[in-house]
Structures are given as C-alpha cells and as structure tokens.
Design a protein around this motif. Structure first.
Motif, short mmCIF file in Angstrom:
data_model
loop_
_atom_site.label_atom_id
_atom_site.label_comp_id
_atom_site.label_asym_id
_atom_site.label_seq_id
_atom_site.Cartn_x
_atom_site.Cartn_y
_atom_site.Cartn_z
N ASP A 1 46.91 42.17 36.71
CA ASP A 1 45.82 42.96 36.66
C ASP A 1 46.25 43.67 34.76
O ASP A 1 45.74 44.68 34.32
CB ASP A 1 45.70 44.94 37.43
CG ASP A 1 45.83 44.28 38.81
OD1 ASP A 1 45.08 43.22 38.94
OD2 ASP A 1 46.62 44.74 39.65
N HIS B 1 48.78 47.13 42.10
CA HIS B 1 48.91 46.46 41.10
C HIS B 1 49.57 45.26 41.14
O HIS B 1 50.42 44.85 42.01
CB HIS B 1 48.91 46.99 40.12
CG HIS B 1 47.96 48.09 39.96
ND1 HIS B 1 46.94 48.23 39.08
CD2 HIS B 1 48.27 49.39 39.53
CE1 HIS B 1 46.80 49.18 38.95
NE2 HIS B 1 47.26 50.11 39.19
N GLU C 1 40.85 46.68 35.69
CA GLU C 1 40.46 47.64 36.79
C GLU C 1 39.29 47.09 37.89
O GLU C 1 39.13 46.85 37.47
CB GLU C 1 40.04 48.81 36.34
CG GLU C 1 39.27 49.47 37.69
CD GLU C 1 38.27 50.94 37.54
OE1 GLU C 1 38.14 51.67 38.60
OE2 GLU C 1 38.11 50.74 36.29
N ARG C 2 40.17 46.47 39.19
CA ARG C 2 39.80 45.89 40.20
C ARG C 2 38.56 46.71 41.19
O ARG C 2 38.91 47.86 40.45
CB ARG C 2 40.76 45.22 41.22
CG ARG C 2 41.59 44.08 40.11
CD ARG C 2 42.38 43.70 41.23
NE ARG C 2 43.55 43.99 41.56
CZ ARG C 2 43.60 44.90 42.94
NH1 ARG C 2 43.25 43.83 43.70
NH2 ARG C 2 44.89 45.67 42.74
#
Length: 132
Positions: A6, A2, A23-24
C-alpha cells in the motif's frame, strides 16, 4: 489494515523521493461511488534531516523487516522484537502483524509524549478512538 504494497517509494521529476499511500478498496470504499474515491493521494516527502526523514525511516524499516515480509500482500505493521542483538543483520521485527488495539495504544502513548491535546479525537488508520 495496511499492507506492505500500500505504501510505495516514488521519485518526482526532479529526483526527490516521496512515499505514497495507495488506497485499496474497502467495505466502505468499494469504488462504486465516485465521491468515495479520494482525489488527492496521501504523500510524504523526503526531508533534509536524515534522522527525521520519513523516506529514510521507511528504507530502514524495509531493511529491518524479515525478508519474507516484503511482499505487497504482507502486513505493513509488524511487531517489534523485545530482545536486542549486536549483529548488524539482526531484524528488528517479528513475523507477526501488530494488532489494532496495540497500534491504538502505541499511537495514544506517542500523542501523550508529544504533548498533543488529549481532548482532540485522534485515530489510527483503523479508526480506533484515542479520546480519553
């Protein structure tokens, strides 16, 4: 892994603070498959106990991180310093990210100290199994 960006500090319409994990896209969650996109965002709300409040902990973590590691693309988990200092401006963390194995060991140790069921499969965000 992370990144600092984020997790964001937010406020609801009543002014109550909360942390939100944004969320990526990843190798397995590219955004191409609609069912892979989580419908509910991970959220942690402030609590009335200032010493156990996750929002207060996040704010303290931000203060004790090196200033140059507060950019959205910087790693979220940083190595703690092993020496202490009396200087109030002293940063508690180094400029090195915590590796997956160290994070897994830390989580395993915390679960053991908390008395959680050691037969239950527990993982950190990097999917390191803590089953013993």
């Amino acid at each position: 892994m992370h990144l600092w960006g984020d997790v964001t500090l937010q406020k609801d319409s009543n002014g109550v603070e909360y942390l939100q994990l944004n969320e990526r896209q990843t190798k397995t969650r590219t955004g191409d498959i609609v069912s892979d996109i989580q419908k509910v965002r991970h959220t942690v709300w402030a609590t009335s106990d200032p010493q156990r409040c996750p929002v207060n902990m996040y704010k303290l973590y931000a203060i004790k991180r090196p200033e140059e590691f507060l950019n959205p693309e910087d790693p979220f988990n940083l190595d703690p310093r092993t020496i202490s200092a009396t200087n109030e401006d002293y940063k508690w963390f180094t400029k090195n990210r915590v590796g997956d194995k160290k994070l897994g060991k830390l989580l395993k140790s915390m679960c053991k100290e908390a008395g959680l069921d050691k037969n239950k499969k527990l993982t950190n965000t990097e999917d390191i199994s803590l089953k013993t």
